[in-house]
Write a protein that holds these residues in place. Sequence first.
Motif, PDB file in Angstrom:
ATOM      1  N   UNK A  29      -4.715   5.653   8.425  1.00  0.00           N
ATOM      2  CA  UNK A  29      -5.527   5.469   7.226  1.00  0.00           C
ATOM      3  C   UNK A  29      -5.159   4.214   6.430  1.00  0.00           C
ATOM      4  N   UNK A  30      -4.174   3.493   6.912  1.00  0.00           N
ATOM      5  CA  UNK A  30      -3.758   2.275   6.213  1.00  0.00           C
ATOM      6  C   UNK A  30      -4.767   1.161   6.451  1.00  0.00           C
ATOM      7  N   UNK A  31      -5.149   0.509   5.371  1.00  0.00           N
ATOM      8  CA  UNK A  31      -6.071  -0.620   5.524  1.00  0.00           C
ATOM      9  C   UNK A  31      -5.356  -1.834   6.105  1.00  0.00           C
ATOM     10  N   UNK A  56      -4.967   0.025  -7.022  1.00  0.00           N
ATOM     11  CA  UNK A  56      -5.565  -0.245  -5.711  1.00  0.00           C
ATOM     12  C   UNK A  56      -4.568  -0.125  -4.564  1.00  0.00           C
ATOM     13  N   UNK A  57      -3.279  -0.007  -4.881  1.00  0.00           N
ATOM     14  CA  UNK A  57      -2.260   0.140  -3.841  1.00  0.00           C
ATOM     15  C   UNK A  57      -2.280   1.531  -3.208  1.00  0.00           C
ATOM     16  N   UNK A  58      -2.863   2.514  -3.898  1.00  0.00           N
ATOM     17  CA  UNK A  58      -2.722   3.905  -3.479  1.00  0.00           C
ATOM     18  C   UNK A  58      -3.910   4.380  -2.657  1.00  0.00           C
ATOM     19  N   UNK A  59      -3.578   5.098  -1.573  1.00  0.00           N
ATOM     20  CA  UNK A  59      -4.575   5.704  -0.705  1.00  0.00           C
ATOM     21  C   UNK A  59      -4.174   7.167  -0.534  1.00  0.00           C
ATOM     22  N   UNK A  87       0.857  -1.190   0.000  1.00  0.00           N
ATOM     23  CA  UNK A  87       0.000   0.000   0.000  1.00  0.00           C
ATOM     24  C   UNK A  87       0.890   1.237   0.000  1.00  0.00           C
ATOM     25  N   UNK A  88       0.405   2.284  -0.682  1.00  0.00           N
ATOM     26  CA  UNK A  88       1.113   3.565  -0.729  1.00  0.00           C
ATOM     27  C   UNK A  88       0.176   4.628  -0.197  1.00  0.00           C
ATOM     28  N   UNK A  89       0.582   5.288   0.881  1.00  0.00           N
ATOM     29  CA  UNK A  89      -0.204   6.364   1.480  1.00  0.00           C
ATOM     30  C   UNK A  89       0.405   7.693   1.059  1.00  0.00           C
TER      31      UNK A  89
END
Length: 136
Positions: free
Chosen positions: A96-98, A68-71, A47-49
């Motif tokens: 905010x990380x899932x 879908x990796x990006x938030x 994931x990328x925040x």
Amino acid sequence: MKNFFVAIIPARSGSKTIKNKNMAKVNNKPMIHWSIVEALKSDYIKEILITTNCTKIKNYSKNFLKNKKINLISRPNYLSGDNTKMLPVIKHAKNFSKYKDNKNLLGYILLQPTSPLRKLIDIDTACKLFIKKKPD
């Protein structure tokens, strides 16, 4: 699920030395572009925040949201000042990380947009070293 990392890309507006430095062009792309692109290539990053208070950065980052990796996180003003330390920014973004409670999360990687020459090999080498050394 194998072990993984979450990347945090902090990109605020309001730099006094170089105006809009995170959107300054390097090889015809904003500096933030290079951190996003290289993080997306890594198999270690799940994931990328992207944390920002800047409308321009938000709008640019939306181009990558199909991945879908990006938030994309709206950073509050109290974490966007000249004297704001990075640790509170990281702690805010982590919320905010899932994957924040996932047992396979090894840690968070800080990817500053102002390091546009950082490549996938640099990110992956750091991840491998972390996994090998098993720091506490």
